[in-house]
Design an enzyme around this catalytic site. Structure first.
Site, short mmCIF file in Angstrom:
data_model
loop_
_atom_site.label_atom_id
_atom_site.label_comp_id
_atom_site.label_asym_id
_atom_site.label_seq_id
_atom_site.Cartn_x
_atom_site.Cartn_y
_atom_site.Cartn_z
N PHE A 8 0.82 -1.21 0.00
CA PHE A 8 0.00 0.00 0.00
C PHE A 8 0.86 1.26 0.00
O PHE A 8 1.89 1.33 0.68
CB PHE A 8 -0.87 0.05 1.26
CG PHE A 8 -1.97 -0.96 1.33
CD1 PHE A 8 -3.24 -0.67 0.83
CD2 PHE A 8 -1.76 -2.19 1.91
CE1 PHE A 8 -4.27 -1.60 0.92
CE2 PHE A 8 -2.78 -3.12 2.01
CZ PHE A 8 -4.03 -2.83 1.50
N ASP A 9 0.40 2.26 -0.72
CA ASP A 9 0.84 3.63 -0.47
C ASP A 9 0.23 4.03 0.88
O ASP A 9 -0.65 3.33 1.41
CB ASP A 9 0.32 4.53 -1.59
CG ASP A 9 0.60 5.99 -1.36
OD1 ASP A 9 1.73 6.32 -0.98
OD2 ASP A 9 -0.33 6.80 -1.52
N PHE A 10 0.67 5.14 1.44
CA PHE A 10 0.14 5.55 2.75
C PHE A 10 -0.79 6.76 2.65
O PHE A 10 -2.00 6.64 2.81
CB PHE A 10 1.29 5.84 3.72
CG PHE A 10 0.83 6.04 5.14
CD1 PHE A 10 0.44 4.96 5.91
CD2 PHE A 10 0.77 7.30 5.70
CE1 PHE A 10 -0.01 5.13 7.22
CE2 PHE A 10 0.34 7.49 7.00
CZ PHE A 10 -0.06 6.41 7.76
N VAL A 165 -1.05 -0.84 -4.36
CA VAL A 165 -2.30 -0.09 -4.21
C VAL A 165 -1.96 1.36 -3.90
O VAL A 165 -1.26 1.64 -2.92
CB VAL A 165 -3.16 -0.68 -3.08
CG1 VAL A 165 -4.47 0.11 -2.96
CG2 VAL A 165 -3.45 -2.15 -3.32
#
Length: 392
Positions: A8-10, A165
């Site tokens: 994941f991106d944050f 993502v």
């Protein structure tokens, strides 16, 4: 295809950090006299890419001035802006479900590692991640593809079984450079056009879509073909792509959703309505219910329908959750409520609505459900759920 690793991106993907970032960016720009929008929310260019680059590319700062701007940004962000954030709705449950399916989870972000870990600790989700890769304060211009690559190595992940993502083209471009499939999400700061142009393999509209994609269940909408638009329902025949890339078609009924109420008297009787239902050509027993107007608050709608159909109001009005009555072809969601402490006034039925209100002992109602006499799905779900919750 099923993926066994999700990265994941944050910012803008897991956590809505926008307010703190944008306010801190405006704080730094204003301090040095840059011309900025009055509304900090217009500075969305600061979500995603490294700050040092954004200050130079968007505001013309030279490298030295950009460093000073970053320091001033962090002055506010470290003490205040970091905590002007929250996880997106549904993220915690999504992460738990992915872990329950033995999927490895990682974070690859251009945000400083210290900030990411502080927020993960704050929200109680750090233990759900197998790897967290951010940047250091001294090297915060690292390319997103490099950060993703580090995360892949630390996870020991197979690129063919991993998906990235994120909410911007930086995430999608970084995934492609690492030969990963990618998901562009629409609840963050990027646009759908940006994500499609960057060639995201999937576009996710809801948080729950990520689970479906990871497990190989997702069906991507390609084209919506409207066939009928009525007063209550709309029907469309959609072209879709299955998770394995195979094209298919889906017939869908759109419905605004409904509410239903399990009203219980002081004598432990359920308020039921008895009415003729045209599609079945039968007179059936149901708990009072009605459709939502588009955008209407479900609780307000339930209170209104209870009053209109039964002439009743309640001192206690609690949610019993949601049900999907026919998920194979219809998008209707019914929100069920429990009502008690009842008082009565006048019914206000629609002109084409004819029904009787029946008070049926709760145990009798359960028995008629179990015998098959009461067949209505929302009534069965509401009564049996209340029986379990209240131990009636």
């Amino acid at each position: 295809m099923r993926y066994n690793t999700v990265i994941f991106d944050f910012d803008g993907t897991i956590c809505d950090t926008g307010e703190g970032i944008l306010k801190s960016a405006k704080f730094a720009l204003d301090y040095f006299g840059y011309n900025t929008p009055e509304d900090y929310r217009e500075l969305t260019c600061f979500i995603g890419p490294p700050l040092l680059i954004t200050f130079q590319e968007k505001f013309g700062a030279d490298p030295v001035k950009a460093e000073e701007l970053v320091k001033k940004f962090r002055e506010r962000y470290t003490n205040t802006g970091l905590y002007e954030s929250c996880l997106y709705d549904g993220i915690i449950n999504l992460l738990k479900r992915l872990k329950a399916n033995n999927i490895k989870l990682g974070i690859a972000s251009s945000k400083p590692q210290h900030y990411i870990e502080a927020l993960l600790e704050k929200f109680g989700v750090k233990a759900l991640f197998d790897c967290v890769c951010g940047v250091s304060f001294k090297a915060d211009c690292e390319a997103k593809s490099s950060i993703i690559g580090r995360c892949l190595n630390e996870l020991g992940a197979n690129t063919k079984e991993t998906i990235m993502v994120g909410d911007t083209h930086f995430d999608i471009d970084g995934a492609r450079l690492n030969q990963l499939d990618s998901v562009g999400i629409l609840w963050g700061y990027g646009s759908k056009f940006e994500l499609i142009e960057a060639q995201a393999k999937f576009i996710a509209e809801k948080v729950d879509d990520i689970e479906a994609i990871a497990l190989g269940f997702f069906e991507q909408t390609e084209e919506v073909n409207w066939k009928f638009k009525g007063n209550i329902i709309k029907v469309h025949h959609d072209s879709i792509t299955l998770a394995d890339g195979t094209p298919a078609m889906r017939e869908v009924v759109d419905h605004p959703g409904g509410v239903a109420i399990v009203g219980l008297t002081d004598n432990n009787e359920v308020l039921l309505v008895r009415q003729f239902r045209y599609p079945y050509k039968e007179t059936i027993y149901e708990i009072p219910a009605g459709k939502l107007e588009y955008g209407e608050n479900p609780r307000d709608a339930a209170i209104r329908e209870f009053s209109e159909e039964c002439g009743a109001s309640a001192d206690i009005f609690e949610s019993l959750g949601e049900i999907y009555p026919t998920p194979g072809y219809c998008g209707e969601i019914i929100r069920i409520f429990y009502a008690a402490g009842l008082s009565y006034g006048e019914q206000h039925l629609d002109d084409d609505e004819y029904l009787d209100v029946i008070k049926m002992p709760f145990d009798e109602c359960v028995n008629r459900i179990m015998s098959g006499e009461i067949k209505d799905a929302k009534t069965i779900a509401g009564i049996l759920k209340l029986k379990e919750l209240k131990r009636l």
